[in-house]
Design an enzyme around this catalytic site. Sequence first.
Site, mmCIF file in Angstrom:
data_model
loop_
_atom_site.group_PDB
_atom_site.id
_atom_site.type_symbol
_atom_site.label_atom_id
_atom_site.label_comp_id
_atom_site.label_asym_id
_atom_site.label_seq_id
_atom_site.Cartn_x
_atom_site.Cartn_y
_atom_site.Cartn_z
ATOM 1 N N LYS A 13 0.842 -1.218 0.000
ATOM 2 C CA LYS A 13 0.000 0.000 0.000
ATOM 3 C C LYS A 13 0.868 1.256 0.000
ATOM 4 C CE LYS A 13 -1.921 -1.064 3.963
ATOM 5 N NZ LYS A 13 -1.253 -2.345 4.238
ATOM 6 N N ARG A 88 -9.477 1.231 8.434
ATOM 7 C CA ARG A 88 -9.063 -0.143 8.723
ATOM 8 C C ARG A 88 -10.137 -0.924 9.434
ATOM 9 N NH1 ARG A 88 -3.366 0.697 8.889
ATOM 10 N NH2 ARG A 88 -2.283 -1.286 8.901
ATOM 11 N N ARG A 127 11.835 -6.189 4.504
ATOM 12 C CA ARG A 127 11.590 -4.744 4.474
ATOM 13 C C ARG A 127 12.554 -4.038 5.425
ATOM 14 N NH1 ARG A 127 5.860 -1.949 5.370
ATOM 15 N NH2 ARG A 127 5.857 -3.154 7.300
ATOM 16 N N ARG A 160 11.458 -2.992 11.122
ATOM 17 C CA ARG A 160 10.459 -2.444 12.047
ATOM 18 C C ARG A 160 10.128 -3.477 13.114
ATOM 19 N NH1 ARG A 160 5.667 -0.028 8.382
ATOM 20 N NH2 ARG A 160 4.393 -1.277 9.792
HETATM 21 P P1 AP5 Z 1 0.942 0.594 8.815
HETATM 22 O O1 AP5 Z 1 2.215 1.312 8.832
HETATM 23 O O2 AP5 Z 1 -0.167 1.101 7.967
HETATM 24 O O3 AP5 Z 1 1.247 -0.908 8.493
HETATM 25 P P2 AP5 Z 1 0.441 -2.004 7.621
HETATM 26 O O4 AP5 Z 1 -0.893 -1.722 7.093
HETATM 27 O O5 AP5 Z 1 0.516 -3.210 8.426
HETATM 28 O O6 AP5 Z 1 1.130 -1.962 6.314
HETATM 29 P P3 AP5 Z 1 2.622 -1.886 6.050
HETATM 30 O O7 AP5 Z 1 3.083 -0.477 6.094
HETATM 31 O O8 AP5 Z 1 3.315 -2.882 6.924
HETATM 32 O O9 AP5 Z 1 2.664 -2.463 4.574
HETATM 33 P P4 AP5 Z 1 2.352 -1.767 3.182
HETATM 34 O O10 AP5 Z 1 1.134 -2.377 2.606
HETATM 35 O O11 AP5 Z 1 2.410 -0.270 3.275
HETATM 36 O O12 AP5 Z 1 3.584 -2.333 2.371
HETATM 37 P P5 AP5 Z 1 4.926 -1.623 1.836
HETATM 38 O O13 AP5 Z 1 4.614 -0.756 0.672
HETATM 39 O O14 AP5 Z 1 5.727 -1.066 2.950
HETATM 40 O O15 AP5 Z 1 0.403 0.472 10.296
HETATM 41 C C1 AP5 Z 1 1.216 0.021 11.371
HETATM 42 C C2 AP5 Z 1 0.390 -0.122 12.620
HETATM 43 O O16 AP5 Z 1 -0.168 1.165 12.985
HETATM 44 C C3 AP5 Z 1 -0.819 -1.052 12.534
HETATM 45 O O17 AP5 Z 1 -0.460 -2.389 12.762
HETATM 46 C C4 AP5 Z 1 -1.713 -0.466 13.630
HETATM 47 O O18 AP5 Z 1 -1.285 -0.875 14.898
HETATM 48 C C5 AP5 Z 1 -1.471 1.028 13.523
HETATM 49 N N1 AP5 Z 1 -2.432 1.694 12.618
HETATM 50 C C6 AP5 Z 1 -2.147 2.352 11.457
HETATM 51 N N2 AP5 Z 1 -3.271 2.832 10.899
HETATM 52 C C7 AP5 Z 1 -4.291 2.483 11.735
HETATM 53 C C8 AP5 Z 1 -5.695 2.668 11.683
HETATM 54 N N3 AP5 Z 1 -6.289 3.293 10.656
HETATM 55 N N4 AP5 Z 1 -6.432 2.161 12.696
HETATM 56 C C9 AP5 Z 1 -5.870 1.519 13.720
HETATM 57 N N5 AP5 Z 1 -4.545 1.290 13.824
HETATM 58 C C10 AP5 Z 1 -3.763 1.764 12.837
HETATM 59 O O19 AP5 Z 1 5.630 -2.944 1.263
HETATM 60 C C11 AP5 Z 1 6.094 -3.968 2.127
HETATM 61 C C12 AP5 Z 1 7.494 -4.438 1.684
HETATM 62 O O20 AP5 Z 1 7.385 -5.122 0.450
HETATM 63 C C13 AP5 Z 1 8.482 -3.294 1.438
HETATM 64 O O21 AP5 Z 1 9.768 -3.696 1.824
HETATM 65 C C14 AP5 Z 1 8.403 -3.046 -0.082
HETATM 66 O O22 AP5 Z 1 9.619 -2.527 -0.586
HETATM 67 C C15 AP5 Z 1 8.100 -4.444 -0.596
HETATM 68 N N6 AP5 Z 1 7.227 -4.446 -1.759
HETATM 69 C C16 AP5 Z 1 6.180 -3.603 -2.023
HETATM 70 N N7 AP5 Z 1 5.581 -3.931 -3.182
HETATM 71 C C17 AP5 Z 1 6.239 -5.036 -3.640
HETATM 72 C C18 AP5 Z 1 6.071 -5.868 -4.780
HETATM 73 N N8 AP5 Z 1 5.123 -5.638 -5.685
HETATM 74 N N9 AP5 Z 1 6.907 -6.928 -4.928
HETATM 75 C C19 AP5 Z 1 7.888 -7.164 -4.008
HETATM 76 N N10 AP5 Z 1 8.100 -6.413 -2.913
HETATM 77 C C20 AP5 Z 1 7.280 -5.362 -2.732
HETATM 78 MG MG MG Z 2 2.813 1.086 4.866
#
Ligand code: AP5
Ligand code: MG
Length: 214
Positions: A13, A88, A127, A160
């Site tokens: 995302k 969420r 990551r 992280r």
């Molecule tokens: P948040 O930071 O939003 O974490 P998340 O939703 O768990 O999502 P991530 O940031 O971990 O993943 P992403 O989908 O953004 O993936 P990314 O692009 O980094 O939230 C963290 C915490 O905060 C939650 O657990 C909660 O506690 C709290 N929180 C936040 N918002 C909240 C809300 N609204 N309500 C309640 N609590 C809330 O990609 C992941 C990895 O994969 C990276 O290393 C990237 O380089 C790699 N990658 C990306 N795309 C690809 C691809 N196509 N192929 C290969 N690798 C890829």
């Molecule tokens: Mg994210």
Amino acid sequence: MKIIMLGAPGAGKGTQAKKIAEKYHIPHISTGDIFRANIKNGTELGKKAKAFMDQGLLVPDELVVDLVADRLAQVDCADGCVLDGFPRTIPQAEALTKALAGMGQKVDFAINVEVPDENIITRMAGRRACVGCGATYHLKYAPTKTGDICDTCSGELILREDDKPETVKKRLEIYHEQTQPLIDYYTKEGIIKEVDGTQDIDVIFVEIEKILTQ
Ligand code: AP5
Ligand code: MG
């Protein structure tokens, strides 16, 4: 253009939201990034949020809803924004609909980045996040240009706390329970758009661009 990004933790995302924000010159609003910045600055909100985040749990709705509503009312969101990690839960989605309606607006696109759970755990282990500016990299799929430091600010790169495998499993459970129902919610609203998040980062973005120009 108001866009929301849906998908499991680690689905990509943030990666795609950043590209959308750059291309369309709209703000990228990540609630996870907002909480992490608050944790880093030692604010009250940061202290409260950290206790939930470190366990892989969602921060309670009341701590996030007003924060996002205030952010959306800021002038730089007038032409649109991309929300990443919000909503969420169903109550958050309802609060978003209400806040936007109050400004005569609505969500235009809900983009669901679909990645099976099996891929997520390995992806998260690779990551790396910058402690300085929060930029995200991947050891294999999105490496830095400059080695072990952040390309943007030369900050240190870390795994992280909530990307450790046990916590990722918990985050996935919570995602399926509380966030996946939003796919039905936005399907009923007629604005859900699915993309296959297992493809290359740039291939996914081309699909998203097509969706946004429909
Ligand atoms: P948040 O930071 O939003 O974490 P998340 O939703 O768990 O999502 P991530 O940031 O971990 O993943 P992403 O989908 O953004 O993936 P990314 O692009 O980094 O939230 C963290 C915490 O905060 C939650 O657990 C909660 O506690 C709290 N929180 C936040 N918002 C909240 C809300 N609204 N309500 C309640 N609590 C809330 O990609 C992941 C990895 O994969 C990276 O290393 C990237 O380089 C790699 N990658 C990306 N795309 C690809 C691809 N196509 N192929 C290969 N690798 C890829
Ligand atoms: Mg994210």
